[in-house]
Design a protein around this motif. Structure first.
Motif, mmCIF file in Angstrom:
data_model
loop_
_atom_site.group_PDB
_atom_site.id
_atom_site.type_symbol
_atom_site.label_atom_id
_atom_site.label_comp_id
_atom_site.label_asym_id
_atom_site.label_seq_id
_atom_site.Cartn_x
_atom_site.Cartn_y
_atom_site.Cartn_z
ATOM 1 N N TYR A 32 -20.848 -95.559 -33.576
ATOM 2 C CA TYR A 32 -19.663 -94.977 -34.510
ATOM 3 C C TYR A 32 -18.269 -95.139 -34.098
ATOM 4 O O TYR A 32 -17.396 -95.538 -34.874
ATOM 5 N N LYS A 49 -11.113 -85.111 -36.456
ATOM 6 C CA LYS A 49 -11.819 -85.131 -37.502
ATOM 7 C C LYS A 49 -12.944 -86.338 -37.510
ATOM 8 O O LYS A 49 -14.025 -86.389 -37.703
ATOM 9 N N ASN A 50 -12.439 -87.410 -37.208
ATOM 10 C CA ASN A 50 -13.325 -88.743 -37.095
ATOM 11 C C ASN A 50 -14.234 -88.464 -35.921
ATOM 12 O O ASN A 50 -15.569 -88.937 -35.956
ATOM 13 N N ILE A 53 -17.075 -86.088 -36.970
ATOM 14 C CA ILE A 53 -17.752 -86.859 -38.139
ATOM 15 C C ILE A 53 -19.013 -87.527 -37.183
ATOM 16 O O ILE A 53 -20.110 -87.586 -37.572
ATOM 17 N N MET A 57 -22.824 -87.100 -37.134
ATOM 18 C CA MET A 57 -23.946 -88.183 -37.613
ATOM 19 C C MET A 57 -24.832 -88.659 -36.685
ATOM 20 O O MET A 57 -25.954 -88.789 -36.540
#
Length: 76
Positions: A32, A49-50, A53, A57
């Motif tokens: 990712y 935020k990324n 995430i 995941m």
């Protein structure tokens, strides 16, 4: 803590399951992050935020891996 370990042992969660889940987490997280860096989306102001995430995941992938590992062990 001992209670949690006893519960995990009863449902078939072994050290091997934990190692496989950790490896899956690391692989998914690195994939990712590398994808985000390559696409340039990691530097658009929403870095936190990324990353969150990506962690989420990766945790889902590790959880699925652990469940699949426990199911395959019970089938044997």
């Amino acid at each position: 803590m001992k209670v949690i370990i006893d519960i995990l042992n009863r449902i078939g969660f072994t050290k091997d399951t934990a190692v496989r889940a950790l490896k899956t987490f690391l692989q998914a997280f690195l994939a990712y992050i590398l994808t985000a860096l390559t696409a340039g989306g990691c530097f658009d102001g929403g870095v936190t935020k990324n990353v969150l995430i990506g962690v989420f995941m990766s945790a889902v992938a590790a959880g699925v891996s652990a469940v699949m590992n426990m199911i395959s062990k019970r089938a044997k």
